[in-house]
Enzyme design. Structure first.
Site, PDB file in Angstrom:
ATOM      1  N   VAL A 148       0.906  -1.145   0.000  1.00 10.89           N
ATOM      2  CA  VAL A 148       0.000   0.000   0.000  1.00 10.89           C
ATOM      3  C   VAL A 148       0.945   1.195   0.000  1.00 10.89           C
ATOM      4  O   VAL A 148       1.534   1.528   1.015  1.00 10.89           O
ATOM      5  CB  VAL A 148      -0.951  -0.018   1.217  1.00 10.89           C
ATOM      6  CG1 VAL A 148      -1.825   1.232   1.236  1.00 10.89           C
ATOM      7  CG2 VAL A 148      -1.804  -1.275   1.211  1.00 10.89           C
ATOM      8  N   PRO A 149       1.157   1.799  -1.174  1.00 10.98           N
ATOM      9  CA  PRO A 149       2.331   2.631  -1.452  1.00 10.98           C
ATOM     10  C   PRO A 149       2.334   4.032  -0.832  1.00 10.98           C
ATOM     11  O   PRO A 149       2.273   5.045  -1.528  1.00 10.98           O
ATOM     12  CB  PRO A 149       2.335   2.708  -2.978  1.00 10.98           C
ATOM     13  CG  PRO A 149       0.891   2.636  -3.342  1.00 10.98           C
ATOM     14  CD  PRO A 149       0.289   1.678  -2.338  1.00 10.98           C
ATOM     15  N   CYS A 150       2.472   4.103   0.477  1.00 13.39           N
ATOM     16  CA  CYS A 150       2.493   5.400   1.144  1.00 13.39           C
ATOM     17  C   CYS A 150       3.709   6.229   0.738  1.00 13.39           C
ATOM     18  O   CYS A 150       3.703   7.450   0.889  1.00 13.39           O
ATOM     19  CB  CYS A 150       2.403   5.243   2.660  1.00 13.39           C
ATOM     20  SG  CYS A 150       3.605   4.134   3.383  1.00 13.39           S
ATOM     21  N   HIS A 151       4.722   5.594   0.165  1.00 13.67           N
ATOM     22  CA  HIS A 151       5.873   6.357  -0.336  1.00 13.67           C
ATOM     23  C   HIS A 151       5.481   7.247  -1.514  1.00 13.67           C
ATOM     24  O   HIS A 151       6.194   8.196  -1.827  1.00 13.67           O
ATOM     25  CB  HIS A 151       7.024   5.410  -0.732  1.00 13.67           C
ATOM     26  CG  HIS A 151       6.674   4.435  -1.807  1.00 13.67           C
ATOM     27  ND1 HIS A 151       5.993   3.257  -1.552  1.00 13.67           N
ATOM     28  CD2 HIS A 151       6.906   4.451  -3.144  1.00 13.67           C
ATOM     29  CE1 HIS A 151       5.827   2.596  -2.684  1.00 13.67           C
ATOM     30  NE2 HIS A 151       6.371   3.316  -3.668  1.00 13.67           N
TER      31      HIS A 151
END
Length: 185
Positions: A148-151
């Site tokens: 879950v690409p919070c970056h």
């Protein structure tokens, strides 16, 4: 192995994999991947396993070679090898709820590989345009970073913002996806 241990308790299986950003601890239930922890050396590993133990009420099982973890490990290995991809893995969302879960689900489905979104824009997407700080809190509590690409969530002025795995890790992930130039050294 089935998804439940002795007494009907859910089984949480875990393993540590090497990645381009250091060791990652992956844990999964029968539902799907439930957590990814950066920098999974002993202290981080133990703290992560303690959180899982508390949340699920059962001892997480070290499971190298687990069928449950095979696909997440394969997908993440390909991602870190530079194969552009969105990670379409089965996820167990039970470590998040409410607004955080809503934001993380939008992030997972609506911000594809190689793109970024601002905190405010993500807040607006979930119907809370004034909620940029709350989105930041959801990113910091994301139990499934990278997957879950919070970056991919950045400040509106182009700044990186924060990142639970450290700003250098965020830079490396964005560079891997072609959003930032590779570091010079």
């Amino acid at each position: 192995m089935n998804s439940y241990g002795v007494g009907g308790e859910p089984t949480v299986e875990w393993d540590v994999m090497d990645s381009g950003i250091g060791p990652l601890l992956l844990a999964a239930t029968a539902t799907g991947l439930v957590t990814v922890a950066f920098h999974a050396r002993p202290a981080v590993r133990d703290a992560t396993l303690d959180r899982l133990r508390t949340r699920f009420g059962t001892e997480p099982v070290a499971a190298p070679g687990s069928a449950r973890l095979a696909e997440p490990i394969r997908e993440l290995a390909a991602y870190f090898a530079g194969e552009p991809r969105d990670l379409g893995l089965a996820l167990d969302w039970s470590l998040t709820s409410g607004f955080h879960r809503e934001v993380l689900r939008e992030l997972a489905s609506g911000v594809p590989y190689g793109t970024v979104v601002g905190y405010g824009e993500l807040a607006a997407r979930v119907g809370r345009p004034e909620g940029a700080q709350a989105v930041g809190a959801a990113m910091g509590a994301n139990p499934l970073p990278v997957v879950v690409p919070c970056h991919r969530v950045v400040e509106s002025d182009g700044g990186l913002g924060g990142f639970s795995g450290g700003l250098e890790t965020k830079r490396q992930l964005l560079a891997l996806e072609g959003v930032l130039p590779q570091p010079l050294f």
